[in-house]
Enzyme design. Sequence first.
Site: not given
Length: 585
Positions: A172, A180, A187, A380, A393, A396, A417, A520-521, A550, A560, A563
């Site tokens: 690492e 991330n 979830g 996002h 998320e 919402r 998204r 975000h991704h 990722e 994406r 979740g």
Amino acid sequence: MKKLICVILSLMMLLGAAAFAEPAPVEKLFTPGTYSAEAQGIFVPVKVQITVSGNEITSVLIDATGETPELGGMAAGTLSESILNAQTPNVDALSGATVTSNAIIAAATEALQAAGADIAVLDAQRRDTGAGTKEKVDKTVDTEIVIIGAGGAGMTAAIMTQQAGKNFVLLEKMPYAGGNTTKATGGMNAAETHYQKEQGIEDSKALFAADTMKGGHALNDPELVAELANSSSDAIDWLDTIDAPLPKISFSGGASVNRIHAPEDGSGVGGFLVDHFQSKLEELGVSIMYNTAATELLIDADGKICGVKAEGEDANYTFNCKAVILASGGFGANEEMYTQYRPDLKGTVTTNAPGATGDGIVMAQALGADLVDIEQIQLHPTVEQTTSMLITESVRGDGAILVNQGGKRFTNELLTRDAVSAAELAQEGQYAYIIFDQNLRDHLKAIEKYVKAGLTKEAETIEGLAEQLEIDPETLAKTLSDWNECVKNQRDPEFGRTTGMNADLTTPPYYAIKIAPGIHHTMGGVKINTKAEVINTEGQAIPGLYAAGEVTGGVHGGNRLGGNAVADIVIFGRIAAQSAMEYIK
């Protein structure tokens, strides 16, 4: 002559007196004792207790409990050691935990000043710990498997590999684990799980796959998506076995049914899983080699993986191995890299952990690895811009709405998204407010950190909230009234929202958070197959090279679903470990 003798005797007496005189006292740096101070972090005051002798800092205790759930503890441990070693509070902040680090440094400075220290003197006498200056030694390590990256995918693979009794190392580059994954607040998507069945939720793996393909605009690799869906319930079962259950199920944008699994208390899934993964690794006796960055993948004359080069704090490593699992993450924190593919995103805030710089992608490319969907970078829609903090998320999904500066809803809040982000960017000022009430706050623990961080506006009436937001009170009140009627009738005639309508927004106080899109991704990365083998530009698997999470592309396509990243790291982390272990037999 007598005078000369007297002078000589006088000099001798003076020298003798000097020889037996006590040495001049050394000026003390501190008044000995223990001193405490605190400074405000993101969520809570950070407390520092420092013990000093006359000329040395002998102990540094830091309490960051409740501060930055993902990194607070690591910042406390790292900076405690740094201050003690350097003998000054002015040490480098921990990357990724800047606010917490600065709070620790400020509190340590105040405590030492209370001890009578002159910080400028301490800085001038700063100990040279040798970090980054002493010559590194060369070390060679023989192992079977090298896992690069201790985020969710890497730790999943490490747990599997250790449980199977294989020899491996886990590298690492950051001084802490998680990557991330620590940023995941929602979830994990999974279908046909025992939790769904127990809660009477009808779902299917085929529907999960169909939702994922639709959400990704059909750019996804269908075989990878099928593997994601078909393996998801087994992955939930596996998490149960390592004491990391995700029983709370709710709705997330792009899903047809309630499918996103979260911790029982509604806390962020990322921090929850990282904590449990680390606990399991400790239980299994696995040590993570922190501050050790992989720099090169090695292959033999036959094109098979045979090693990894890496740089540690004190050594340059060569790891001789038979297989490598790339779990090094994406590149959403590397503006130079992502603007190569998306120059329009220059200057956009990012929710990514600082280690997400694409190193694994670059190393794999050097061996001829193919890339897929590399230009697909997700925004996002709900990111607080001053802190880059992602608003989960689930807010919402549990019933919050979005309004513009005019106080009106402008979209179905639970579209994918990319669609919600585009809708926000089309509003005046390119931002929006997420609106919710006390009932929603009471049922979603993740909201507490937003309140503690001072990101929320709060009022006992919706009109009072509107005034704080400089929105016309009558307009916002009507918007809330109209929405509550939609919930009552389970029908949203204006925007067609059909989910996340289980409870109205009628319980004061009312809350708002100002948000806008943020990076975000990164959906693209190295190409893999369903065995997590890395595929080269000629369509062949690179022998001994596997990837998960990722760092890969193909699973999520052009967008994406919330979740799916957590499902990705757990499912393909397990597959990569299984494939690598099968390969080295």
